[in-house]
Motif scaffolding. Sequence first.
Motif, PDB file in Angstrom:
ATOM      1  N   SER A 201       0.851  -1.197   0.000  1.00 63.81           N
ATOM      2  CA  SER A 201       0.000   0.000   0.000  1.00 63.81           C
ATOM      3  C   SER A 201       0.878   1.234   0.000  1.00 63.81           C
ATOM      4  O   SER A 201       1.906   1.276   0.679  1.00 63.81           O
TER       5      SER A 201
ATOM      6  N   ASN B 110      -1.999  -0.946  -3.722  1.00 64.86           N
ATOM      7  CA  ASN B 110      -3.134  -0.066  -3.462  1.00 64.86           C
ATOM      8  C   ASN B 110      -2.583   1.333  -3.232  1.00 64.86           C
ATOM      9  O   ASN B 110      -1.506   1.488  -2.652  1.00 64.86           O
TER      10      ASN B 110
ATOM     11  N   CYS C  48      -3.177   5.510  -2.127  1.00 63.91           N
ATOM     12  CA  CYS C  48      -3.828   6.741  -1.673  1.00 63.91           C
ATOM     13  C   CYS C  48      -3.093   7.892  -2.326  1.00 63.91           C
ATOM     14  O   CYS C  48      -1.881   8.029  -2.162  1.00 63.91           O
TER      15      CYS C  48
ATOM     16  N   GLU D  23      -8.808   1.536  -9.790  1.00 64.75           N
ATOM     17  CA  GLU D  23      -9.805   0.525  -9.434  1.00 64.75           C
ATOM     18  C   GLU D  23     -10.107  -0.396 -10.605  1.00 64.75           C
ATOM     19  O   GLU D  23     -10.382  -1.590 -10.422  1.00 64.75           O
TER      20      GLU D  23
ATOM     21  N   ARG E 118      -7.215  -2.832  -8.215  1.00 65.40           N
ATOM     22  CA  ARG E 118      -6.583  -2.364  -6.975  1.00 65.40           C
ATOM     23  C   ARG E 118      -7.543  -1.452  -6.208  1.00 65.40           C
ATOM     24  O   ARG E 118      -8.513  -0.944  -6.756  1.00 65.40           O
ATOM     25  N   LYS E 119      -7.203  -1.208  -4.961  1.00 65.60           N
ATOM     26  CA  LYS E 119      -7.942  -0.239  -4.163  1.00 65.60           C
ATOM     27  C   LYS E 119      -7.274   1.128  -4.294  1.00 65.60           C
ATOM     28  O   LYS E 119      -6.044   1.216  -4.429  1.00 65.60           O
TER      29      LYS E 119
ATOM     30  N   ALA F 156      -8.065   2.472   5.160  1.00 67.73           N
ATOM     31  CA  ALA F 156      -8.584   1.968   3.884  1.00 67.73           C
ATOM     32  C   ALA F 156      -7.923   0.665   3.456  1.00 67.73           C
ATOM     33  O   ALA F 156      -8.595  -0.224   2.900  1.00 67.73           O
ATOM     34  N   PHE F 157      -6.609   0.536   3.691  1.00 68.38           N
ATOM     35  CA  PHE F 157      -5.853  -0.588   3.141  1.00 68.38           C
ATOM     36  C   PHE F 157      -5.293  -1.537   4.199  1.00 68.38           C
ATOM     37  O   PHE F 157      -4.773  -2.597   3.849  1.00 68.38           O
TER      38      PHE F 157
END
Length: 249
Positions: free
Chosen positions: A7, A31, A33, A51, A55-56, A80-81
Motif C-alpha cells: 500500500s 493499493n 492513496c 480501481e 486495486r484499491k 482503507a488498506f
Amino acid sequence: MLLEGKSAIVTGGSQGIGTATSLMLAKEGANVCLTYRKHKEEAEAVVKEIEAMGRKAIAVKCDIASFAEAEAVVKATVEAFGRLDILVNNAGMNWDGVCWKMTEDQWDRVLEVNLKGYFNFTRHAAPLFKEQKYGRIVNVTSINGMRGKFGQTNYSASKAGIIGYTKAVAKELGGFGVTVNAVAPGLIETPMLKESEARDKIVDMAMAEIVLKRVGEPDDLANMVAFLASDKAKHVTGEVIKVDGGQYI
C-alpha cells in the motif's frame, strides 16, 4: 508484479508525475492513496483508473504543508488498506523570482510546501515503518536542487534541502529495514509545462543540455520510483538518482 500486496501514498497524485507514479505503482500491484489540493476531478479519475486494474484507491484532499492534514492522510490510508508500505513525497510548487525581488511570502510558501511537506508525511509514516520493520520512502527532488537555477532560489533551496533530508532520514531509518531515496528529474512534459506560455523557450533551453535529445515523460520518473519502492532495490538507500536524459552532466 513488483508491489503485490503493498500500500502506498503518493502526494500530488492528481497530475503529471504524481498521476504517472500512482498508476505505475498500481500496475505493479499496490493499493494507492493519492493526495490532491485543487484538482479533485482529476484525482477521482485516477482513482477510477486504478480501481479498473483491480486495486484499491482513495483520493484525499490535503495541503501537504499542514502537519495535521498529513497525519490525517496517513491514518486514512491505514484505515482503507490496513497498512502502509510506501511513501512517495512528490507534491510541490514553484513561485519564481530573482533573489533581489523575491517576497517573503514567495520564499516561505515554497519552502513550506516543498520541504516541510516532505517532513510532515515522513514524520507520520516513519513510526509505522519502524514498527513493521519495513518501508520505502521515495522523495522527488530536482536536478535544480543539485546545481541551482536562475530565478528559482526558493525552489532550488527546497530541492537541495530534500537531498540532505533524504540522506539523513536514510541513516535514521536504515536499521529498521526502511530505504529512503530520491529521484531528481530534469525537464519533464507535465501539464504545467504544456500549459506554460513559455513552453517553447523552456524546451529549447533544456534541449541544448539534454544528451538524449528528448524531453522526459512522467512515466520515465514513475518507472524509477516503482523500482526504488520494490524489493529489487532493497539494498539501495540514501541515493539521489537523476532521471534527466543527461541534462545535468
